[in-house]
Design an enzyme around this catalytic site. Structure first.
Site, PDB file in Angstrom:
ATOM      1  N   LYS A 141      16.096  12.885 -13.508  1.00 41.92           N
ATOM      2  CA  LYS A 141      16.643  13.472 -14.742  1.00 41.92           C
ATOM      3  C   LYS A 141      15.955  14.791 -15.085  1.00 41.92           C
ATOM      4  CE  LYS A 141      15.262  10.338 -17.778  1.00 41.92           C
ATOM      5  NZ  LYS A 141      14.523   9.357 -17.013  1.00 41.92           N
ATOM      6  N   ARG A 148       7.600   0.082 -16.173  1.00 39.16           N
ATOM      7  CA  ARG A 148       8.528   1.065 -16.755  1.00 39.16           C
ATOM      8  C   ARG A 148       9.974   0.719 -16.414  1.00 39.16           C
ATOM      9  NH1 ARG A 148       6.583   6.743 -14.828  1.00 39.16           N
ATOM     10  NH2 ARG A 148       8.062   7.554 -16.344  1.00 39.16           N
ATOM     11  N   ARG A 184      15.733   6.668 -25.862  1.00 33.89           N
ATOM     12  CA  ARG A 184      15.380   5.655 -24.872  1.00 33.89           C
ATOM     13  C   ARG A 184      15.604   4.250 -25.417  1.00 33.89           C
ATOM     14  NH1 ARG A 184      11.493   8.899 -21.740  1.00 33.89           N
ATOM     15  NH2 ARG A 184      10.864   7.831 -19.846  1.00 33.89           N
ATOM     16  N   ARG A 238       5.761  10.902  -5.811  1.00 37.12           N
ATOM     17  CA  ARG A 238       5.820  11.939  -6.841  1.00 37.12           C
ATOM     18  C   ARG A 238       4.416  12.481  -7.132  1.00 37.12           C
ATOM     19  NH1 ARG A 238       9.566  11.621 -12.157  1.00 37.12           N
ATOM     20  NH2 ARG A 238       7.980  10.412 -13.215  1.00 37.12           N
TER      21      ARG A 238
HETATM   22  P1  AMP Z   1       8.888  10.618 -19.090  1.00 34.05           P
HETATM   23  O1  AMP Z   1       8.136  11.807 -18.644  1.00 34.05           O
HETATM   24  O2  AMP Z   1      10.198  10.958 -19.770  1.00 34.05           O
HETATM   25  O3  AMP Z   1       9.073   9.578 -18.010  1.00 34.05           O
HETATM   26  O4  AMP Z   1       8.011   9.926 -20.245  1.00 34.05           O
HETATM   27  C1  AMP Z   1       6.714   9.416 -19.969  1.00 34.05           C
HETATM   28  C2  AMP Z   1       6.355   8.348 -20.980  1.00 34.05           C
HETATM   29  O5  AMP Z   1       6.380   8.906 -22.309  1.00 34.05           O
HETATM   30  C3  AMP Z   1       7.296   7.160 -21.038  1.00 34.05           C
HETATM   31  O6  AMP Z   1       7.019   6.181 -20.055  1.00 34.05           O
HETATM   32  C4  AMP Z   1       7.011   6.647 -22.452  1.00 34.05           C
HETATM   33  O7  AMP Z   1       5.800   5.934 -22.514  1.00 34.05           O
HETATM   34  C5  AMP Z   1       6.838   7.940 -23.239  1.00 34.05           C
HETATM   35  N1  AMP Z   1       8.128   8.393 -23.788  1.00 34.05           N
HETATM   36  C6  AMP Z   1       8.832   9.508 -23.448  1.00 34.05           C
HETATM   37  N2  AMP Z   1       9.971   9.614 -24.151  1.00 34.05           N
HETATM   38  C7  AMP Z   1       9.995   8.539 -24.973  1.00 34.05           C
HETATM   39  C8  AMP Z   1      10.920   8.058 -25.940  1.00 34.05           C
HETATM   40  N3  AMP Z   1      12.069   8.694 -26.203  1.00 34.05           N
HETATM   41  N4  AMP Z   1      10.609   6.913 -26.601  1.00 34.05           N
HETATM   42  C9  AMP Z   1       9.464   6.258 -26.364  1.00 34.05           C
HETATM   43  N5  AMP Z   1       8.565   6.627 -25.441  1.00 34.05           N
HETATM   44  C10 AMP Z   1       8.817   7.766 -24.750  1.00 34.05           C
END
Ligand code: AMP
Length: 215
Positions: free
Chosen positions: A13, A172, A88, A128
């Site tokens: 994404k 996750r 999310r 990654r």
């Molecule tokens: P990402 O880089 O988008 O995979 O985000 C890394 C981590 O940030 C996720 O695994 C969550 O712990 C936290 N996170 C990011 N966006 C959200 C969201 N919209 N709601 C809750 N936690 C988030």
């Protein structure tokens, strides 16, 4: 154009969102990046978010929603934006819908779902690598940096993010299926959902997205 990206962690994404933002000249808003920047700068928000992120859990909606609603109210978002990693959860989607409705009666125009099965995700996350300096993302097999282990953009040493470790990835994915996948139905009902096959290579996925969004 107001867009959101849906898909499991590691579905690609973020990479697609950056390219879309560049093509349509709209801000790319990644909640994950915002949290990581806050952790790096040791802010109050960063301190609160870190324990959730490191455990592969979601940061509570109460810390996340206001942050995004505030960000999309800023001037550079007047012509649209792309949200990457938000919403999310169903309560986050409802908060976003309500905020847009209240602001100017608008709604999200496109929800792009990048579909990738769990087996692929696990393989991808193992390879990654991320730059702790500028946040750029690489992959040992699919998108290696020019010089092994070093960021092309800023020259810092690349790392495997704490939340990309195999046990955290499993957690996750579980969180994704329980909390985030229901959004596919939510945006399907809103009539804005488009699904692309995220197992294809990056260029093909991007072309599929462009054909949905238009030139
Ligand atoms: P990402 O880089 O988008 O995979 O985000 C890394 C981590 O940030 C996720 O695994 C969550 O712990 C936290 N996170 C990011 N966006 C959200 C969201 N919209 N709601 C809750 N936690 C988030």
């Amino acid at each position: 154009m107001k867009l959101i990206m849906l898909g499991a962690p590691g579905a690609g994404k973020g990479t697609q969102a950056l390219r879309i933002a560049e093509k349509y000249q709209i801000p790319h808003i990644s909640t994950g990046d915002i949290f990581r920047a806050n952790i790096k700068n040791n802010t109050e928000l960063g301190k609160l978010a870190k324990s959730y992120i490191d455990a592969g859990a979601l940061v509570p909606d109460s810390l996340t929603c206001d942050l995004v609603v505030d960000r999309i109210s800023q001037e550079d978002c007047a012509n649209g934006y792309i949200l990457d990693g938000f919403p999310r959860t169903i309560p986050q989607a409802e908060a976003l819908t309500a905020a847009l409705e209240k602001k100017d009666g608008s709604a999200i125009d496109f929800a792009i779902n990048v579909d990738v099965p769990d087996e692929h995700i696990i393989k991808r996350m193992q390879g990654r690598r991320t730059c702790p300096g500028c946040g750029a993302s690489y992959h040992l097999a699919y998108l290696p940096p020019k010089k092994e282990g070093v960021c092309d953009v800023c020259g810092e040493a690349l790392i495997l993010r704490q939340d990309d470790h195999p046990e955290t990835v499993a957690k996750r994915l579980e969180v994704y299926h329980t909390s985030t996948q229901p959004l596919i139905d939510y945006y399907g009902k809103a009539g804005v959902l488009h699904t692309v096959d995220g197992t294809k290579d990056m260029e093909e996925v991007f072309a599929a997205i462009i054909s949905i969004l238009g030139d």
